[in-house]
Design an enzyme around this catalytic site. Structure first.
Site, short mmCIF file in Angstrom:
data_model
loop_
_atom_site.label_atom_id
_atom_site.label_comp_id
_atom_site.label_asym_id
_atom_site.label_seq_id
_atom_site.Cartn_x
_atom_site.Cartn_y
_atom_site.Cartn_z
N ASP A 167 -7.47 3.61 12.22
CA ASP A 167 -6.17 4.26 12.18
C ASP A 167 -6.21 5.65 11.56
OD1 ASP A 167 -4.83 2.31 13.55
OD2 ASP A 167 -4.12 1.26 11.78
N SER A 216 -4.39 -9.34 7.10
CA SER A 216 -3.95 -7.97 7.32
C SER A 216 -3.43 -7.90 8.75
CB SER A 216 -5.12 -7.00 7.14
OG SER A 216 -4.73 -5.69 7.48
N ASP A 246 0.82 -1.21 0.00
CA ASP A 246 0.00 0.00 0.00
C ASP A 246 0.85 1.26 0.00
OD1 ASP A 246 -2.27 -1.52 0.00
OD2 ASP A 246 -2.78 -1.19 2.10
N ARG A 288 -0.21 4.35 17.50
CA ARG A 288 -0.50 5.38 16.50
C ARG A 288 -0.11 6.79 16.93
NH1 ARG A 288 0.35 1.57 13.53
NH2 ARG A 288 -1.32 0.60 12.31
#
Length: 405
Positions: free
Chosen positions: A123, A178, A14, A94
């Site tokens: 996210d 994932s 990605d 994060r």
């Protein structure tokens, strides 16, 4: 001179495809930033891959200790668990990642930052709330939400896009889970997990752990020492917190500890199913909770549970840099002043079994708690207490009896 943009770069397909996409659609100079929060060998070969894809520069920021000390430990002290199961592994990472993106943006004089989070996930919220709190002037670009220019909807699309831009990378279109990994945990989504009716395929899914069925038939006893709610040693050996987590991941993983299968409520409104492996973190949280049982008084412990739930919600929602999170942490830190002592547990086939706890600040008094009469407790005193404690019930019962006449 081109404007600069800082891309949160993992090296996966990605974010690799995003590099030429940014240059093509925005004409930015793309500077990649990979923030190391303990994801291990996922960092291998990143610089070459980023440059090959068109980035002008790659920063690799090693912040594992900062992540553990400033983000993980407050959550351990808080006993913060989202929806009673999720130990916030991705959520805690994060804000420190986004903070580093802002730091690099300032150092480079960049005008924008970019992340590869999808429009369906948590996210995007966590990254952007932190960026807005720390650098409200920075533009934020999220390609997966740019429906007019981001036309890639699959791994096949991204691979073809990269090839069309002269980028031949060692990715294939085969499907896989994932995953998100850091020192605290690894998460898994996708494949059979997308249907809640399916059992997880632990033979192919697990990375840090074995299933409880495959764990050793003999239990393993370990001890953990804490000072003010922070772990300081394991089995008598002093270590920094990040090293303790690393060692506990090995011990917990081989004993099948900390595998959680949850259907959780995302910030954006949908339910999602994931499997989380948090072997070391699960041991650490349980040991900390056992120590608090000894030390905190009833009212403080009860109120702290309310605070823990709210703290977990704030972290999950990406609200780390908010006044409320800071204020709640101040309360939590005050409760940890005397959370010092040693906890022994046995790890056995997915279970954490108490083996005893000691603390110089324990409120457990054997003389009072014993079934035999001690000097500090007179059994007769309980009668008056019960009469007063039950007075509202008695008065109501008398009133109801009078009404029924």
């Amino acid at each position: 001179m081109k404007e600069k943009i800082i891309l949160a770069y993992s090296g996966g397909l990605d974010t690799t495809a995003i590099i030429p996409w940014l240059k093509e659609n925005y004409d930015y100079e793309v500077i990649c930033c990979c923030v190391d929060v303990g994801q291990g060998n996922e960092l291998d070969g990143l610089e070459e891959r980023a440059k090959l894809s068109g980035a002008s520069k790659l920063y690799i920021e090693h912040v594992t200790d900062e992540f553990v000390d400033d983000f993980v430990m407050p959550c351990v002290q808080a006993s913060a668990v989202y929806e009673n199961k999720y130990l916030l592994g991705t959520s805690m990472a994060r804000p420190v990642i986004a903070k580093k993106l802002v730091d690099i943006a300032r150092a480079e004089g960049a005008s924008a930052v970019c992340h590869g989070a999808t429009g369906k996930g948590n996210d995007q919220v966590r990254f952007e709330l932190t960026i807005k709190a720390l650098a409200p002037d920075l533009r934020i670009i999220a390609p997966w939400r740019c429906l007019d220019t981001w036309n890639m909807q699959s791994r096949e699309d991204e691979i073809e896009y990269c090839k069309a831009h002269g980028i031949d990378l060692p990715f294939d279109a085969s499907h896989s889970y994932s995953r998100d990994r850091n020192l605290w945990h690894i998460s898994h989504e996708g494949l059979e997990l997308e249907n809640p009716a399916n059992a997880p395929d632990y033979n192919h899914l697990l990375v840090l752990s074995v299933s409880p069925e495959k764990a050793p038939d003999e239990g393993e006893v370990i001890s953990l020492s804490f000072e003010k709610g922070v772990p300081v040693s394991i089995n008598g050996k002093a270590m920094k917190a990040s090293d303790i987590i690393t060692e506990l991941n090995v011990l917990g993983g081989k004993n099948g500890i900390g595998i959680v299968d949850i259907v959780e409520n995302r910030v954006v409104g949908m339910k999602s199913r994931g499997v989380y492996e948090t072997p070391g973190g699960t041991i650490l949280m349980e040991a900390h909770n056992q120590l608090e049982e000894l030390i905190l008084d009833r009212d403080t412990l009860a109120y702290k549970k309310l605070v823990a739930n709210k703290f977990a919600d704030l972290v999950y929602e990406g609200k780390w840099y908010t006044p409320l999170r800071k204020a709640l942490q101040a309360f939590i830190e005050s409760t940890q002043e005397f959370v010092t002592g040693e906890v022994m547990v046995k790890l056995y086939k997915g279970n954490i079994i108490k083996q005893g706890s000691i603390s110089p600040y324990s409120l457990y008094n054997e003389s009072i708690a014993s079934f035999t009469t001690g000097e500090l407790y007179n059994h007769h005193d309980a009668e008056g207490f019960i009469n007063l404690f039950g007075l509202p019930l008695k008065v109501r019962a008398m009133m109801m009896a009078e009404k029924e006449k």
